[in-house]
Design a protein around this motif. Sequence first.
Motif, mmCIF file in Angstrom:
data_model
loop_
_atom_site.group_PDB
_atom_site.id
_atom_site.type_symbol
_atom_site.label_atom_id
_atom_site.label_comp_id
_atom_site.label_asym_id
_atom_site.label_seq_id
_atom_site.Cartn_x
_atom_site.Cartn_y
_atom_site.Cartn_z
ATOM 1 N N ALA A 128 -28.515 0.386 41.867
ATOM 2 C CA ALA A 128 -29.206 -0.025 43.134
ATOM 3 C C ALA A 128 -29.891 1.136 43.841
ATOM 4 N N SER A 129 -29.685 2.181 43.377
ATOM 5 C CA SER A 129 -30.569 3.337 43.536
ATOM 6 C C SER A 129 -30.970 4.357 42.478
ATOM 7 N N GLY A 130 -31.935 5.219 42.584
ATOM 8 C CA GLY A 130 -32.231 6.134 41.794
ATOM 9 C C GLY A 130 -33.068 5.633 40.457
ATOM 10 N N THR A 131 -33.518 4.551 40.713
ATOM 11 C CA THR A 131 -34.424 3.892 39.670
ATOM 12 C C THR A 131 -35.641 3.377 40.186
ATOM 13 N N ALA A 132 -36.794 3.051 39.400
ATOM 14 C CA ALA A 132 -38.063 2.389 39.966
ATOM 15 C C ALA A 132 -38.020 1.121 39.480
ATOM 16 N N GLY A 133 -37.256 0.697 38.646
ATOM 17 C CA GLY A 133 -37.174 -0.821 38.076
ATOM 18 C C GLY A 133 -35.931 -0.878 37.098
ATOM 19 N N TYR A 134 -36.166 -2.071 36.354
ATOM 20 C CA TYR A 134 -35.235 -2.623 35.542
ATOM 21 C C TYR A 134 -35.553 -3.643 34.652
ATOM 22 N N LYS A 135 -35.350 -3.405 33.348
ATOM 23 C CA LYS A 135 -35.950 -4.671 32.187
ATOM 24 C C LYS A 135 -37.442 -4.418 32.004
ATOM 25 N N GLY A 136 -37.993 -3.172 32.587
ATOM 26 C CA GLY A 136 -39.583 -3.248 32.234
ATOM 27 C C GLY A 136 -40.113 -3.616 33.585
ATOM 28 N N ARG A 151 -35.648 1.614 49.566
ATOM 29 C CA ARG A 151 -34.542 1.165 50.494
ATOM 30 C C ARG A 151 -33.896 -0.187 49.430
ATOM 31 N N THR A 152 -34.034 -1.313 50.037
ATOM 32 C CA THR A 152 -33.340 -2.326 49.245
ATOM 33 C C THR A 152 -34.200 -3.494 48.792
ATOM 34 N N ASN A 153 -35.695 -3.391 48.754
ATOM 35 C CA ASN A 153 -36.564 -4.153 48.293
ATOM 36 C C ASN A 153 -36.344 -4.773 46.943
ATOM 37 N N GLU A 154 -36.849 -5.821 46.528
ATOM 38 C CA GLU A 154 -36.744 -6.623 45.365
ATOM 39 C C GLU A 154 -37.921 -6.188 44.221
ATOM 40 N N LEU A 155 -37.036 -6.257 42.945
ATOM 41 C CA LEU A 155 -37.686 -6.127 41.710
ATOM 42 C C LEU A 155 -38.513 -7.106 41.660
ATOM 43 N N SER A 156 -39.866 -7.193 41.710
ATOM 44 C CA SER A 156 -40.918 -8.132 42.235
ATOM 45 C C SER A 156 -41.569 -8.271 40.631
ATOM 46 N N THR A 157 -41.604 -9.564 40.215
ATOM 47 C CA THR A 157 -42.296 -10.093 38.923
ATOM 48 C C THR A 157 -43.916 -10.290 39.126
ATOM 49 N N VAL A 158 -44.267 -10.581 40.401
ATOM 50 C CA VAL A 158 -45.828 -10.790 40.376
ATOM 51 C C VAL A 158 -46.373 -9.269 40.723
ATOM 52 N N ASP A 159 -45.743 -8.453 41.560
ATOM 53 C CA ASP A 159 -46.209 -7.145 41.612
ATOM 54 C C ASP A 159 -46.141 -6.207 40.559
ATOM 55 N N THR A 160 -45.082 -6.386 39.651
ATOM 56 C CA THR A 160 -45.430 -5.776 38.317
ATOM 57 C C THR A 160 -46.453 -6.342 37.778
ATOM 58 N N ALA A 161 -46.670 -7.671 37.697
ATOM 59 C CA ALA A 161 -47.853 -8.190 36.719
ATOM 60 C C ALA A 161 -49.344 -7.599 37.341
ATOM 61 N N GLY A 210 -38.082 -12.789 41.664
ATOM 62 C CA GLY A 210 -37.771 -11.267 41.759
ATOM 63 C C GLY A 210 -36.090 -11.279 41.703
ATOM 64 N N TRP A 211 -35.614 -9.965 41.774
ATOM 65 C CA TRP A 211 -33.997 -9.682 41.747
ATOM 66 C C TRP A 211 -33.685 -8.770 42.725
ATOM 67 N N HIS A 212 -32.532 -8.592 42.775
ATOM 68 C CA HIS A 212 -31.740 -7.349 43.609
ATOM 69 C C HIS A 212 -30.612 -7.177 43.157
ATOM 70 N N PRO A 213 -30.486 -5.799 42.685
ATOM 71 C CA PRO A 213 -29.063 -5.481 42.192
ATOM 72 C C PRO A 213 -27.855 -5.533 42.755
ATOM 73 N N GLU A 214 -27.967 -5.961 44.282
ATOM 74 C CA GLU A 214 -26.886 -5.965 44.922
ATOM 75 C C GLU A 214 -26.583 -7.555 44.956
ATOM 76 N N SER A 215 -27.612 -8.465 44.810
ATOM 77 C CA SER A 215 -27.046 -9.941 44.870
ATOM 78 C C SER A 215 -27.783 -10.781 43.718
ATOM 79 N N GLY A 216 -28.320 -10.312 42.903
ATOM 80 C CA GLY A 216 -28.711 -10.775 41.660
ATOM 81 C C GLY A 216 -30.627 -11.680 42.013
ATOM 82 N N PHE A 217 -30.736 -12.595 41.350
ATOM 83 C CA PHE A 217 -32.105 -13.103 41.131
ATOM 84 C C PHE A 217 -32.126 -14.002 42.413
ATOM 85 N N ILE A 218 -33.454 -13.767 42.898
ATOM 86 C CA ILE A 218 -33.949 -14.492 44.265
ATOM 87 C C ILE A 218 -33.972 -16.154 43.802
#
Length: 488
Positions: A128-136, A151-161, A210-218
Amino acid sequence: MNRRNFLMRTTTGAAALAVGFPVMAAAQQAAATGAVNGTQRRPMRLDQEIEELQERTFRWFEKVTDRRTGLTPDRWPTPSFCSVAAVGFALTCWPVGVERGWMSRAEARERTLTTLRFFHDLPQGPEASGTAGYKGFFYHFLDMETGLRYRTNELSTVDTALLIGGMLFAARYFDGRHADEAEIRQKAQAIYERIEWPWAVIRDNRITMGWHPESGFIPSDWHVYNEGMLVLLLAIGSPTHPVSVNVWHEWAASYDESWTDRWGSWHLNFAPIFGHQYSHMFIDFRGIQDAWMRGQSAQLGEYLDYFENSRRAVYAQQKYAHDNPGGWAGYSSEVWGLTACDGPGDFKQVIDGKEREFFSYSARGPGERDDGTIAPTAAASSIAFAPEIVVPCVKAMKARYGAGVYTEWGFLDSFNPTLTVREGPLQHGKIVDGVGWVDGDYLGIDQGPIVIMTENHRSEFVWRYMRGEPNIRRALDIAGFTGGWMNG
């Protein structure tokens, strides 16, 4: 609540389209002859005010993007986190600056390689912390100092794209033998290839937002027409972790929910205009069609592609402002533009005997969370689609509201001529005499499209390079696109 959460609240409303509006007939005639919807090279000369706006907006990226890391803030001058989509836009802006003579190739190369090295080396993982992303994939927002999750913002597929779009364009542009340019190409492809797109397909043939490490996929997917085409195409075209073409078919199967003639000619509606701009920054959809567009063209008896669809959506915005069903101050056939942008705050206030509701940051569109807030990027970034109505709009905004909204860095993000007095606190901006409420910030995801789409209008610059981008071309082929430049 983060930006994506706001946007997810606004994806189901209907929008308007301007058919029968006085200038529409001329535009339709131009489209029929190819003057608007053709694939010929655009004239190289811009209106002087448009060229000035493009350069001033470019200079904003030059000023705010960290030379040490390549991180671009989400907003400025308010202290902010990094938006990874804005980084993708900055990477696309640097070559534009080179072509325009605003930046040397050496500086653009250095900035680009710095960014790619930084993102390539950022830690990834499920923590949940100490990383910039997950699975690329990358988080939507990163800390401006460390590049790690904010903080706790989401792993974003569109912003990654959108970040990857900028990286792949940079890889196409920096095509020389210089060792740094070779490394740019290698790093961009490596960052793209490590994205595990199938991991994000958690419901049948749908990519999650998107996805959150705390709660999983949105709970929301890229389903129902919006800005998500680039996400799907990058996923389909991946040479290492592709998803099935059925993802595209499932996406298009939802189009009936968006197909409307409420305000004129039939088109796929997404009310905030950014949904009709973002994928088009990188992909030239003029003259190419997938199976759905071919079918609709046959049914309508007239040619339709995704570019033409966006052009119609731009006219919808103008028509909506002209009709002005909400009675907002400042709306007209010359001044218009609704999209995701800052607003004065979340409150209600009585103005001229009528209770009005206002919003802070939100996605706005015709008939959808419209609170009188105009975003200059909505029109300015649509110049490649409908220059004949965009140029007068940009000039009118400057003429009517002047230095209140237009500065050395281009347009402030948004303004609201209806809100001339505030009875309580504002979340953003201030009241400016003679204008109304005016935002105090510039937003990276609103600045970037101005620079990029202006250059696509002027010279087809990004489009020309990306037509030869092998990953994008592979994706378009798989998704069934044919015609136009793809037949060359």
